[in-house]
Scaffold this motif. Structure first.
Motif, PDB file in Angstrom:
ATOM      1  N   TRP A   1       0.810  -1.204   0.000  1.00  0.00           N
ATOM      2  CA  TRP A   1       0.000   0.000   0.000  1.00  0.00           C
ATOM      3  C   TRP A   1       0.850   1.264   0.000  1.00  0.00           C
ATOM      4  O   TRP A   1       1.946   1.286   0.555  1.00  0.00           O
ATOM      5  CB  TRP A   1      -0.880   0.052   1.256  1.00  0.00           C
ATOM      6  CG  TRP A   1      -1.948  -0.975   1.339  1.00  0.00           C
ATOM      7  CD1 TRP A   1      -2.718  -1.459   0.328  1.00  0.00           C
ATOM      8  CD2 TRP A   1      -2.417  -1.625   2.532  1.00  0.00           C
ATOM      9  NE1 TRP A   1      -3.622  -2.375   0.808  1.00  0.00           N
ATOM     10  CE2 TRP A   1      -3.468  -2.484   2.151  1.00  0.00           C
ATOM     11  CE3 TRP A   1      -2.059  -1.550   3.876  1.00  0.00           C
ATOM     12  CZ2 TRP A   1      -4.155  -3.274   3.073  1.00  0.00           C
ATOM     13  CZ3 TRP A   1      -2.740  -2.332   4.795  1.00  0.00           C
ATOM     14  CH2 TRP A   1      -3.782  -3.182   4.403  1.00  0.00           C
ATOM     15  N   GLY A   2       0.290   2.338  -0.566  1.00  0.00           N
ATOM     16  CA  GLY A   2       0.806   3.670  -0.341  1.00  0.00           C
ATOM     17  C   GLY A   2       0.285   4.222   0.969  1.00  0.00           C
ATOM     18  O   GLY A   2      -0.426   3.539   1.726  1.00  0.00           O
ATOM     19  N   PHE A   3       0.598   5.482   1.232  1.00  0.00           N
ATOM     20  CA  PHE A   3       0.278   6.074   2.533  1.00  0.00           C
ATOM     21  C   PHE A   3      -1.219   6.031   2.824  1.00  0.00           C
ATOM     22  O   PHE A   3      -1.646   5.561   3.891  1.00  0.00           O
ATOM     23  CB  PHE A   3       0.787   7.521   2.585  1.00  0.00           C
ATOM     24  CG  PHE A   3       0.461   8.228   3.875  1.00  0.00           C
ATOM     25  CD1 PHE A   3       1.252   8.055   4.991  1.00  0.00           C
ATOM     26  CD2 PHE A   3      -0.653   9.054   3.980  1.00  0.00           C
ATOM     27  CE1 PHE A   3       0.951   8.690   6.187  1.00  0.00           C
ATOM     28  CE2 PHE A   3      -0.961   9.694   5.164  1.00  0.00           C
ATOM     29  CZ  PHE A   3      -0.149   9.517   6.272  1.00  0.00           C
ATOM     30  N   ALA A   4      -2.038   6.526   1.910  1.00  0.00           N
ATOM     31  CA  ALA A   4      -3.478   6.609   2.177  1.00  0.00           C
ATOM     32  C   ALA A   4      -4.078   5.227   2.381  1.00  0.00           C
ATOM     33  O   ALA A   4      -4.899   5.017   3.293  1.00  0.00           O
ATOM     34  CB  ALA A   4      -4.184   7.343   1.036  1.00  0.00           C
ATOM     35  N   GLU A   5      -3.688   4.268   1.539  1.00  0.00           N
ATOM     36  CA  GLU A   5      -4.221   2.912   1.669  1.00  0.00           C
ATOM     37  C   GLU A   5      -3.756   2.264   2.970  1.00  0.00           C
ATOM     38  O   GLU A   5      -4.525   1.518   3.616  1.00  0.00           O
ATOM     39  CB  GLU A   5      -3.777   2.061   0.470  1.00  0.00           C
ATOM     40  CG  GLU A   5      -4.324   2.504  -0.868  1.00  0.00           C
ATOM     41  CD  GLU A   5      -3.569   3.676  -1.469  1.00  0.00           C
ATOM     42  OE1 GLU A   5      -4.083   4.258  -2.440  1.00  0.00           O
ATOM     43  OE2 GLU A   5      -2.465   4.023  -0.963  1.00  0.00           O
ATOM     44  N   ALA A   6      -2.524   2.532   3.361  1.00  0.00           N
ATOM     45  CA  ALA A   6      -2.021   1.978   4.623  1.00  0.00           C
ATOM     46  C   ALA A   6      -2.783   2.541   5.812  1.00  0.00           C
ATOM     47  O   ALA A   6      -3.114   1.812   6.763  1.00  0.00           O
ATOM     48  CB  ALA A   6      -0.528   2.261   4.761  1.00  0.00           C
ATOM     49  N   VAL A   7      -3.076   3.836   5.779  1.00  0.00           N
ATOM     50  CA  VAL A   7      -3.877   4.430   6.862  1.00  0.00           C
ATOM     51  C   VAL A   7      -5.254   3.786   6.908  1.00  0.00           C
ATOM     52  O   VAL A   7      -5.755   3.421   7.982  1.00  0.00           O
ATOM     53  CB  VAL A   7      -3.989   5.952   6.673  1.00  0.00           C
ATOM     54  CG1 VAL A   7      -5.063   6.527   7.601  1.00  0.00           C
ATOM     55  CG2 VAL A   7      -2.647   6.620   6.949  1.00  0.00           C
TER      56      VAL A   7
END
Length: 279
Positions: free
Chosen positions: A19-25
């Motif tokens: 994931w990128g940042f938004a997906e990880a959050v």
């Protein structure tokens, strides 16, 4: 609504391949995790303003920003460039309201065998950045790395060495300079308990967890999930808490051949389960 998992943070390196940042959050929130530690490249990919907005809107605790450091260089221009980059890292950490900026200090300059000289460059670099960090309200956390990284990643290799730098540059213990204790790097240290107590609540700024696999197939990218290796995680947690640290335990796992190949939700579910049963 998913129950909040108190006391657990996820270093986003743990799911960086999924994931990128938004997906990880979003993934962390699905699993009740409200504390994260992103890396600067993940922030750059989405943009600092957007990342900071997500942190604010979701009410996230940022237990650390990874990473500053890498101060030693073969010439003055390289050392100045490293200091400038660390000043930018301080600004990013401030925008994210991070609890600290983690410093992986750097190893030997290219072609050098002078580890004492490299360590001196580290002290000089931190001293140059510290006033900017104080002005921004961003504590700096020196992360000592396992000695196997002394040449290329970090010539500060024990908690004692890191605390000596803290005592030299911030003798009043203002809370501006401290340490990040990563079990992967420090579990073997016979002085670990004494140095955790020495650090105390003003110096202990982060506690990173994972496990040491036997055998370890890759020095950098074969960390284990908690409970799969040989680290006595509860014992180290007791040491850290006895030293006065009360923040979240931050899972940081680099695992190219295993966990980075698993679905992100499976990784996070396992982190939660192991945090509750092993740590």
């Amino acid at each position: 609504m998913t129950e909040t998992v108190e006391g657990l943070s996820i270093n986003l390196a743990t799911v960086r391949q999924q994931w990128g940042f938004a997906e990880a959050v979003e993934g962390c929130l699905r699993h009740g995790i409200h504390a994260i530690a992103p890396w600067r490249d993940q922030i750059a990919a989405i943009g600092l303003d957007q990342a900071a907005r997500i942190v604010r809107e979701e009410g996230l605790q940022v237990t650390g920003l990874c990473r500053g450091g890498f101060f030693p260089a073969s010439d003055a221009a390289g050392r100045r460039a490293a200091i400038d980059d660390n000043r930018r890292a301080v600004e990013e950490a401030a925008a994210l309201r991070a609890d600290c900026l983690v410093l992986v200090v750097g190893g030997l300059p290219a072609g050098s065998r002078d580890i004492a000289g490299a360590r001196a460059m580290v002290v000089e670099g931190i001293a140059a950045v510290l006033p900017d960090a104080v002005a921004a309200g961003v504590p700096l956390a020196i992360e000592p790395l396992h000695p196997m990284y002394a040449a290329d990643r970090a010539c500060v290799n024990t908690l004692s060495q890191a605390l000596d730098i803290c005592d030299a540059l911030d003798p009043p213990q203002t809370g501006a300079l401290g340490v990040a204790l990563d079990v992967y790097h420090c579990w073997w240290d016979p002085e670990l308990e004494a140095q955790a107590l020495r650090a105390g609540p003003k110096r202990l700024m982060a506690h990173h967890i994972c496990d040491w696999l036997v055998p370890t197939r890759d020095m950098l990218t074969d960390r284990g999930m908690m409970g799969d290796g040989v680290i006595d995680l509860p014992a180290i947690r007791r040491m850290v808490e006895a030293g006065g640290f009360s923040g979240p335990q931050e899972v940081e796992i680099f695992s190219a051949e295993h966990w980075w190949k698993k679905p992100g939700d499976e990784v996070l579910a396992t982190c939660v389960e192991r945090f509750r049963t092993v740590c």
